[in-house]
Design a protein around this motif. Structure first.
Motif: not given
Length: 246
Positions: A112-140
Motif C-alpha cells: 500500500d505504501l512502498n508500492g506507490v513509491f516504487y511506481c512513482c519512482r519509476t514513472a516520474i523520470p519519464h514524465m519529467r523528460e516529456r514535461g507532462y504527467g498526471r499521477i493519482v494515488n488512491i489513499a483513504s
C-alpha cells in the motif's frame, strides 16, 4: 464522453477488479489506452469489461524490480506514459494494533505504501523528460482519520498522502502533477477481508448513509488525471459522503 485523453497511455495498478477496473473503464471511455498492472491478469473478458487493454502485465508493486521491468516493457511497446494511477492495495487483518501480526504489517506497508513509491519512482523520470504527467494515488479516509483495528492500512494510507504532497512540491514546475483521493469505504471485493462489525462501523461514519461506488471514484480520478486539472497538485480529494470536514 469528451475524449479528453485521446492518445494518452494510462497505467492502472490493481486494475483487474474493483476500483481499479472502474477507473480503467472510465479513462478508456475518455480516449486513453489502458495498461493493466495486477498480480494475476488472466481471465480478462473484453466483452464484460467493455474494452481491451493495450497491455496486461503481471506486476508485484511491492517489488521495485518487478515495477521497473514492467515499465520498461510498456515504453518498449507503446513508447510513452502520461497517466499513472496507483490503486493496488490490500486491507490487511482487522485487529488491535498491539496484537497486529508483524508479517501482516510488513505486507500492508509493502503493497500500500512502498508500492506507490516504487511506481512513482519509476514513472516520474519519464514524465519529467516529456514535461507532462498526471499521477493519482488512491489513499483513504483512514489515512486522514486513523481507523481503529486497521492500523497498518491507516499508517500506509497516511504515508501515501504525505508522500504525494512531498513529491508534488518537487515536481510543481516540471509539468507533472501528483494528487491523491481519499475515499470512504467503497463497495468492492475488498470487503471480504473485513468483519461485518468493521463494515457497519465504517458505514455509520458516513453522513450520506451509504457506501461509495467505484464508479464515483473513477469519475473523480478521471478529472484529476486529465488536462483540465492544471493548477492543483499535492492535494487530497475527499470522497467521504460528508464524513470529512477538513
Amino acid at each position: 464522453m469528451s475524449q479528453n485523453l485521446e492518445g494518452q497511455i494510462a497505467i492502472i495498478t490493481g486494475g483487474m477488479r474493483g476500483i481499479g477496473l472502474a477507473i480503467a473503464r472510465r479513462l478508456h471511455a475518455e480516449g486513453a489506452q489502458i495498461v493493466i498492472w495486477d498480480l494475476a491478469v488472466d481471465g480478462w473478458d473484453s466483452a464484460e469489461n467493455g474494452f481491451e487493454p493495450v497491455l496486461r502485465q503481471s506486476v508485484d508493486v511491492s517489488s521495485l524490480a518487478s515495477v521497473e521491468a514492467a515499465f520498461a516493457e510498456v515504453l518498449e511497446r507503446v513508447g510513452h506514459v502520461e497517466i499513472l494511477v496507483n490503486n493496488a492495495g490490500i486491507n490487511g487483518p482487522v485487529v488491535s494494533s498491539w496484537e497486529y501480526p508483524t508479517e501482516a504489517w510488513d505486507k500492508v506497508i509493502a503493497i500500500d505504501l512502498n508500492g506507490v513509491f516504487y511506481c512513482c519512482r519509476t514513472a516520474i523520470p519519464h514524465m519529467r523528460e516529456r514535461g507532462y504527467g498526471r499521477i493519482v494515488n488512491i489513499a483513504s479516509m483512514a489515512g486522514k482519520d486513523g481507523v481503529q483495528y486497521i492500523s497498518a492500512y491507516s499508517a500506509a494510507k497516511a504515508g501515501v498522502i504525505a508522500f504525494t504532497k512531498a513529491a508534488a512540491k518537487e515536481l510543481a514546475q516540471d509539468g507533472v502533477l501528483l494528487n491523491c483521493v481519499a475515499p470512504a469505504m467503497v463497495e468492492t471485493p475488498l470487503m471480504a477481508e473485513m468483519t461485518q462489525a468493521h463494515i457497519d462501523a465504517s458505514k455509520a461514519k458516513i453522513p450520506m448513509g451509504r457506501f461509495l461506488k467505484a464508479e464515483e471514484v473513477a469519475n473523480m480520478v478521471t478529472w484529476i488525471a486529465g488536462p483540465e486539472c492544471s493548477f492543483t497538485t499535492g492535494f487530497v480529494f475527499d470522497l467521504s459522503g460528508g464524513r470529512a470536514t477538513y
